[in-house]
Scaffold this motif. Structure first.
Motif, mmCIF file in Angstrom:
data_model
loop_
_atom_site.group_PDB
_atom_site.id
_atom_site.type_symbol
_atom_site.label_atom_id
_atom_site.label_comp_id
_atom_site.label_asym_id
_atom_site.label_seq_id
_atom_site.Cartn_x
_atom_site.Cartn_y
_atom_site.Cartn_z
ATOM 1 N N ASP A 46 38.545 18.023 44.231
ATOM 2 C CA ASP A 46 39.017 17.952 42.845
ATOM 3 C C ASP A 46 37.815 17.999 41.907
ATOM 4 O OD1 ASP A 46 40.372 17.540 40.486
ATOM 5 O OD2 ASP A 46 41.443 15.756 41.163
ATOM 6 N N GLU A 47 37.596 19.134 41.255
ATOM 7 C CA GLU A 47 36.494 19.301 40.297
ATOM 8 C C GLU A 47 35.154 18.852 40.889
ATOM 9 O OE1 GLU A 47 36.894 20.406 37.117
ATOM 10 O OE2 GLU A 47 39.007 20.041 36.620
ATOM 11 N N PRO A 48 34.765 19.403 42.060
ATOM 12 C CA PRO A 48 33.555 18.881 42.712
ATOM 13 C C PRO A 48 32.271 19.142 41.925
ATOM 14 C CG PRO A 48 34.321 20.855 43.828
ATOM 15 C CD PRO A 48 35.382 20.486 42.838
ATOM 16 N N GLY A 58 42.583 26.017 36.311
ATOM 17 C CA GLY A 58 43.585 25.680 35.305
ATOM 18 C C GLY A 58 43.004 24.717 34.295
ATOM 19 N N PRO A 59 43.488 24.771 33.067
ATOM 20 C CA PRO A 59 42.976 23.886 32.024
ATOM 21 C C PRO A 59 43.382 22.434 32.263
ATOM 22 C CG PRO A 59 44.833 25.158 31.182
ATOM 23 C CD PRO A 59 44.533 25.675 32.560
ATOM 24 N N SER A 60 42.809 21.540 31.470
ATOM 25 C CA SER A 60 43.125 20.118 31.569
ATOM 26 C C SER A 60 44.627 19.908 31.371
ATOM 27 C CB SER A 60 42.329 19.368 30.499
ATOM 28 O OG SER A 60 42.597 18.005 30.600
ATOM 29 N N GLY A 61 45.229 19.114 32.233
ATOM 30 C CA GLY A 61 46.648 18.812 32.104
ATOM 31 C C GLY A 61 47.557 19.837 32.752
ATOM 32 N N SER A 62 46.986 20.840 33.423
ATOM 33 C CA SER A 62 47.832 21.900 33.996
ATOM 34 C C SER A 62 48.477 21.483 35.317
ATOM 35 C CB SER A 62 47.013 23.182 34.182
ATOM 36 O OG SER A 62 45.911 22.940 35.020
ATOM 37 N N GLY A 63 48.015 20.356 35.887
ATOM 38 C CA GLY A 63 48.643 19.881 37.123
ATOM 39 C C GLY A 63 47.759 19.965 38.347
ATOM 40 N N LYS A 64 46.463 20.232 38.160
ATOM 41 C CA LYS A 64 45.559 20.446 39.298
ATOM 42 C C LYS A 64 45.462 19.210 40.200
ATOM 43 C CE LYS A 64 41.948 21.411 36.727
ATOM 44 N NZ LYS A 64 42.555 21.187 35.393
ATOM 45 N N THR A 65 45.195 18.059 39.584
ATOM 46 C CA THR A 65 45.045 16.840 40.392
ATOM 47 C C THR A 65 46.367 16.478 41.058
ATOM 48 O OG1 THR A 65 43.204 16.034 39.066
ATOM 49 C CG2 THR A 65 44.456 14.366 40.276
ATOM 50 N N VAL A 85 57.811 15.636 38.791
ATOM 51 C CA VAL A 85 58.160 15.132 37.465
ATOM 52 C C VAL A 85 57.729 13.673 37.414
ATOM 53 C CG1 VAL A 85 60.044 14.721 35.821
ATOM 54 C CG2 VAL A 85 60.154 16.689 37.386
ATOM 55 N N TYR A 86 56.844 13.354 36.474
ATOM 56 C CA TYR A 86 56.473 11.955 36.245
ATOM 57 C C TYR A 86 57.439 11.387 35.207
ATOM 58 C CZ TYR A 86 51.827 12.927 38.315
ATOM 59 O OH TYR A 86 50.786 13.268 39.144
ATOM 60 N N ARG A 87 58.021 10.247 35.512
ATOM 61 C CA ARG A 87 58.937 9.622 34.547
ATOM 62 C C ARG A 87 58.401 8.259 34.145
ATOM 63 N NH1 ARG A 87 63.423 12.826 35.154
ATOM 64 N NH2 ARG A 87 63.658 13.592 37.292
ATOM 65 N N SER A 94 59.670 12.133 30.357
ATOM 66 C CA SER A 94 59.305 12.721 31.641
ATOM 67 C C SER A 94 58.384 13.915 31.399
ATOM 68 C CB SER A 94 60.546 13.118 32.423
ATOM 69 O OG SER A 94 61.203 14.157 31.772
ATOM 70 N N VAL A 95 57.443 14.072 32.324
ATOM 71 C CA VAL A 95 56.495 15.190 32.245
ATOM 72 C C VAL A 95 56.633 15.986 33.536
ATOM 73 C CG1 VAL A 95 54.047 15.840 32.155
ATOM 74 C CG2 VAL A 95 54.833 13.782 30.977
ATOM 75 N N THR A 96 56.880 17.287 33.410
ATOM 76 C CA THR A 96 56.905 18.133 34.599
ATOM 77 C C THR A 96 55.481 18.610 34.851
ATOM 78 O OG1 THR A 96 59.149 18.814 34.135
ATOM 79 C CG2 THR A 96 57.913 20.206 35.643
ATOM 80 N N ALA A 97 54.828 18.000 35.839
ATOM 81 C CA ALA A 97 53.420 18.320 36.104
ATOM 82 C C ALA A 97 53.295 19.537 37.020
ATOM 83 C CB ALA A 97 52.726 17.125 36.723
ATOM 84 N N LEU A 98 54.287 19.741 37.911
ATOM 85 C CA LEU A 98 54.301 20.929 38.777
ATOM 86 C C LEU A 98 55.712 21.482 38.800
ATOM 87 C CD1 LEU A 98 52.295 19.864 41.974
ATOM 88 C CD2 LEU A 98 51.481 21.301 40.089
#
Ligand SMILES: Nc1ncnc2c1ncn2[C@@H]1O[C@H](COP(=O)(O)OP(=O)(O)OP(=O)(O)O)[C@@H](O)[C@H]1O
Ligand SMILES: [Mg+2]
Length: 233
Positions: free
Chosen positions: A174-176, A45-52, A17-19, A24-28
């Motif tokens: 990451d997105e090589p 996963g699409p952009s913003g799905s939590g991959k990075t 969770v990023y605060r 707050s954003v639950t990234a995973l």
């Protein structure tokens, strides 16, 4: 009979969770993942799905809000920074979308510094090993070139050689292929796949590029921070 290859990466009930301020954003959310030596896993996963976020936690660069992370059987979740740095140095190789090569150094030097890792000794051995590795990636004729003189595909191959140079058990990419055209993206993934298999590395590639799937033995899907075996699962 031989046992299963060792577990290289274990994420157990990992949430992030990023605060910031009131937001707050639950990234995973409750991600569990086990990867063994020699396995190549693609996480789509699409952009913003939590991959990075997932990859950064897997490489012990970021701590999860909940859950546990083991790298090569070592629990890294609550380790202090100096130990973490040593685990990352020994066990993990990172490959990024934007290559992250040192622009002032030749291809050979970019790899050599990683092999030598600050040590004053072993320069000529490190040079030789770097040169050999670059050669196996079809870059034998480019070892003395600066990154600005290399094509994007060549740069990414140097970056992969650099990630492999320390002989880590785990490669995180990451997105090589994000900055590569179709042909170069294919070449880079094919080489990464071949070498990983040959050297028994565990590889996690996160991407929204569908073409990455064909190089993986296992494909997982990340949506809104949740990992599953099926798209939309
Ligand atoms: N440092 C941060 N602070 C706050 N929120 C963040 C931070 N990093 C990521 N996020 C948020 O967490 C979620 C997941 O981000 P992440 O970068 O992991 O996604 P991604 O799948 O890698 O996206 P992309 O494909 O665009 O690279 C997004 O909603 C993002 O806005
Ligand atoms: Mg990302």
């Amino acid at each position: 009979m031989q046992g299963a290859p060792p577990l290289i990466l274990q994420l157990e009930g990992v949430s992030k969770v990023y605060r910031s301020g009131d937001f707050s954003v639950t990234a995973l959310a409750d991600v569990t993942l086990n990867i063994r030596g020699g396995e190549i896993v693609a996480i789509m996963g699409p952009s913003g799905s939590g991959k990075t976020t997932l990859l950064t936690i897997a490489g012990a660069l970021l701590k999860p809000t909940h859950g546990h992370v083991h790298i090569c059987g070592i629990e890294v979740t609550n380790m202090d920074e100096s130990h973490l740095a040593s685990i990352r140095r020994q066990k993990v190789g990172f490959v990024y979308q934007s290559f992250n090569l040192l622009e002032a150094l030749t291809a050979l030097e970019n790899v050599r510094v990683v092999i030598q890792n600050g040590s004053r000794n072993g320069r000529s051995d490190a040079m030789e090993r770097a040169s050999h590795l670059l050669d196996t990636f079809g870059l034998g004729h480019r070892i003395h070139s600066l990154p600005k003189r290399l094509s994007d595909g060549e740069k990414q191959r140097v970056a992969i050689v650099r990630a492999l140079a320390k002989d880590p058990d785990l490669i995180l990419a990451d997105e090589p292929t994000a900055n590569l055209d179709a042909k170069r993206g294919h070449e880079v993934m094919e080489l990464l796949g071949q070498k990983a298999l040959e050297l028994h590395k565990a590889v996690v590639v996160v991407s929204h590029d569908n073409r990455v799937r064909q190089f993986a033995q296992r494909v997982l899907w990340l949506e809104d921070g949740r990992l599953s075996d099926h798209p939309g699962g």
